[in-house]
Write a protein that holds these residues in place. Structure first.
Motif, PDB file in Angstrom:
ATOM      1  N   ARG A 177       4.832  28.783   9.530  1.00 43.49           N
ATOM      2  CA  ARG A 177       5.786  28.577  10.616  1.00 43.49           C
ATOM      3  C   ARG A 177       6.190  27.113  10.567  1.00 43.49           C
ATOM      4  NH1 ARG A 177       2.980  29.639  14.711  1.00 43.49           N
ATOM      5  NH2 ARG A 177       3.472  31.843  14.765  1.00 43.49           N
ATOM      6  N   TYR A 178       7.476  26.892  10.324  1.00 37.95           N
ATOM      7  CA  TYR A 178       8.037  25.545  10.302  1.00 37.95           C
ATOM      8  C   TYR A 178       8.730  25.291  11.628  1.00 37.95           C
ATOM      9  CZ  TYR A 178       7.253  25.396   5.287  1.00 37.95           C
ATOM     10  OH  TYR A 178       6.662  25.391   4.043  1.00 37.95           O
ATOM     11  N   THR A 179       8.487  24.145  12.198  1.00 40.18           N
ATOM     12  CA  THR A 179       9.246  23.687  13.352  1.00 40.18           C
ATOM     13  C   THR A 179      10.114  22.548  12.840  1.00 40.18           C
ATOM     14  OG1 THR A 179       7.449  24.273  14.851  1.00 40.18           O
ATOM     15  CG2 THR A 179       9.127  22.752  15.681  1.00 40.18           C
ATOM     16  N   ILE A 180      11.423  22.754  12.901  1.00 44.78           N
ATOM     17  CA  ILE A 180      12.378  21.757  12.433  1.00 44.78           C
ATOM     18  C   ILE A 180      13.352  21.517  13.579  1.00 44.78           C
ATOM     19  CG2 ILE A 180      14.128  21.164  10.706  1.00 44.78           C
ATOM     20  CD1 ILE A 180      12.724  23.177   8.807  1.00 44.78           C
ATOM     21  N   GLY A 181      13.244  20.323  14.175  1.00 43.97           N
ATOM     22  CA  GLY A 181      14.008  20.065  15.387  1.00 43.97           C
ATOM     23  C   GLY A 181      13.530  21.003  16.476  1.00 43.97           C
ATOM     24  N   ASP A 182      14.456  21.732  17.100  1.00 36.08           N
ATOM     25  CA  ASP A 182      14.066  22.651  18.171  1.00 36.08           C
ATOM     26  C   ASP A 182      13.977  24.102  17.684  1.00 36.08           C
ATOM     27  OD1 ASP A 182      16.739  23.190  17.817  1.00 36.08           O
ATOM     28  OD2 ASP A 182      17.321  22.783  19.885  1.00 36.08           O
ATOM     29  N   GLN A 183      13.999  24.305  16.368  1.00 40.65           N
ATOM     30  CA  GLN A 183      13.932  25.660  15.816  1.00 40.65           C
ATOM     31  C   GLN A 183      12.569  25.935  15.192  1.00 40.65           C
ATOM     32  OE1 GLN A 183      17.166  26.992  13.328  1.00 40.65           O
ATOM     33  NE2 GLN A 183      18.520  25.436  14.174  1.00 40.65           N
ATOM     34  N   GLU A 184      12.049  27.130  15.429  1.00 41.90           N
ATOM     35  CA  GLU A 184      10.857  27.607  14.738  1.00 41.90           C
ATOM     36  C   GLU A 184      11.307  28.648  13.727  1.00 41.90           C
ATOM     37  OE1 GLU A 184       7.621  28.934  17.133  1.00 41.90           O
ATOM     38  OE2 GLU A 184       7.190  26.919  17.843  1.00 41.90           O
ATOM     39  N   ILE A 185      10.877  28.473  12.481  1.00 45.03           N
ATOM     40  CA  ILE A 185      11.314  29.347  11.397  1.00 45.03           C
ATOM     41  C   ILE A 185      10.082  29.846  10.660  1.00 45.03           C
ATOM     42  CG2 ILE A 185      12.677  29.511   9.286  1.00 45.03           C
ATOM     43  CD1 ILE A 185      14.197  26.959  10.338  1.00 45.03           C
ATOM     44  N   GLU A 186       9.905  31.156  10.596  1.00 41.30           N
ATOM     45  CA  GLU A 186       8.823  31.721   9.803  1.00 41.30           C
ATOM     46  C   GLU A 186       9.347  31.904   8.385  1.00 41.30           C
ATOM     47  OE1 GLU A 186       6.032  35.649   9.716  1.00 41.30           O
ATOM     48  OE2 GLU A 186       6.415  34.733  11.675  1.00 41.30           O
ATOM     49  N   ALA A 187       8.564  31.445   7.410  1.00 33.09           N
ATOM     50  CA  ALA A 187       8.998  31.499   6.017  1.00 33.09           C
ATOM     51  C   ALA A 187       7.876  32.045   5.148  1.00 33.09           C
ATOM     52  CB  ALA A 187       9.402  30.105   5.544  1.00 33.09           C
ATOM     53  N   GLY A 188       8.280  32.713   4.070  1.00 35.26           N
ATOM     54  CA  GLY A 188       7.327  33.266   3.116  1.00 35.26           C
ATOM     55  C   GLY A 188       7.744  32.948   1.696  1.00 35.26           C
ATOM     56  N   ALA A 189       6.953  33.428   0.761  1.00 38.40           N
ATOM     57  CA  ALA A 189       7.175  33.146  -0.658  1.00 38.40           C
ATOM     58  C   ALA A 189       8.632  33.395  -1.055  1.00 38.40           C
ATOM     59  CB  ALA A 189       6.243  33.985  -1.506  1.00 38.40           C
ATOM     60  N   GLY A 190       9.226  32.405  -1.682  1.00 38.88           N
ATOM     61  CA  GLY A 190      10.613  32.487  -2.126  1.00 38.88           C
ATOM     62  C   GLY A 190      11.614  31.863  -1.175  1.00 38.88           C
TER      63      GLY A 190
END
Length: 117
Positions: A66-79
């Protein structure tokens, strides 16, 4: 010198001989890109909130985060590939199960970081 090939060995950048974790600064190779090889074994662990005066690109190679970039939370996986723009606070955490492996590209010849946490 800019047109001369250069080489780093694992001993030049890796934390240890058994891991891909480590980093090198671009200035070592005479270029404007610094690369971090990230391996986080434990779920819930990651990088604290910080900024850089340049863009950072995250390439998730294995696992989930889970990346928090600014005010956004983004779940990311392989690729998945993410961008943290210059001066935007960001952090990430390994979601598990298993390890998180990423290659993080800092668009700078040196690693400059301001920790916010």
């Amino acid at each position: 010198m800019a047109d001369t090939p250069r080489k780093l060995t694992r001993a030049d950048w890796a934390k240890n001989a058994d891991s891909w974790a480590g980093h090198f600064e671009g200035k070592t190779l005479g270029t404007d890109v610094t690369v971090l090889f990230v391996e986080i074994e434990e779920a819930g662990k990651g990088a604290r909130l910080h900024t850089h005066p340049y863009d950072e690109v995250f390439i998730v190679r294995e696992g989930r985060a889970r990346y928090t970039i600014g005010d956004q939370e983004i779940e990311a996986g392989a690729g998945d590939v993410l961008l943290a723009p210059a001066e935007v606070p960001h952090k990430f955490v390994n979601l598990g199960p298993g390890r998180l492996v990423s290659t993080d590209i800092h668009l700078s010849p040196e690693w400059i970081q301001t920790d916010l946490e």
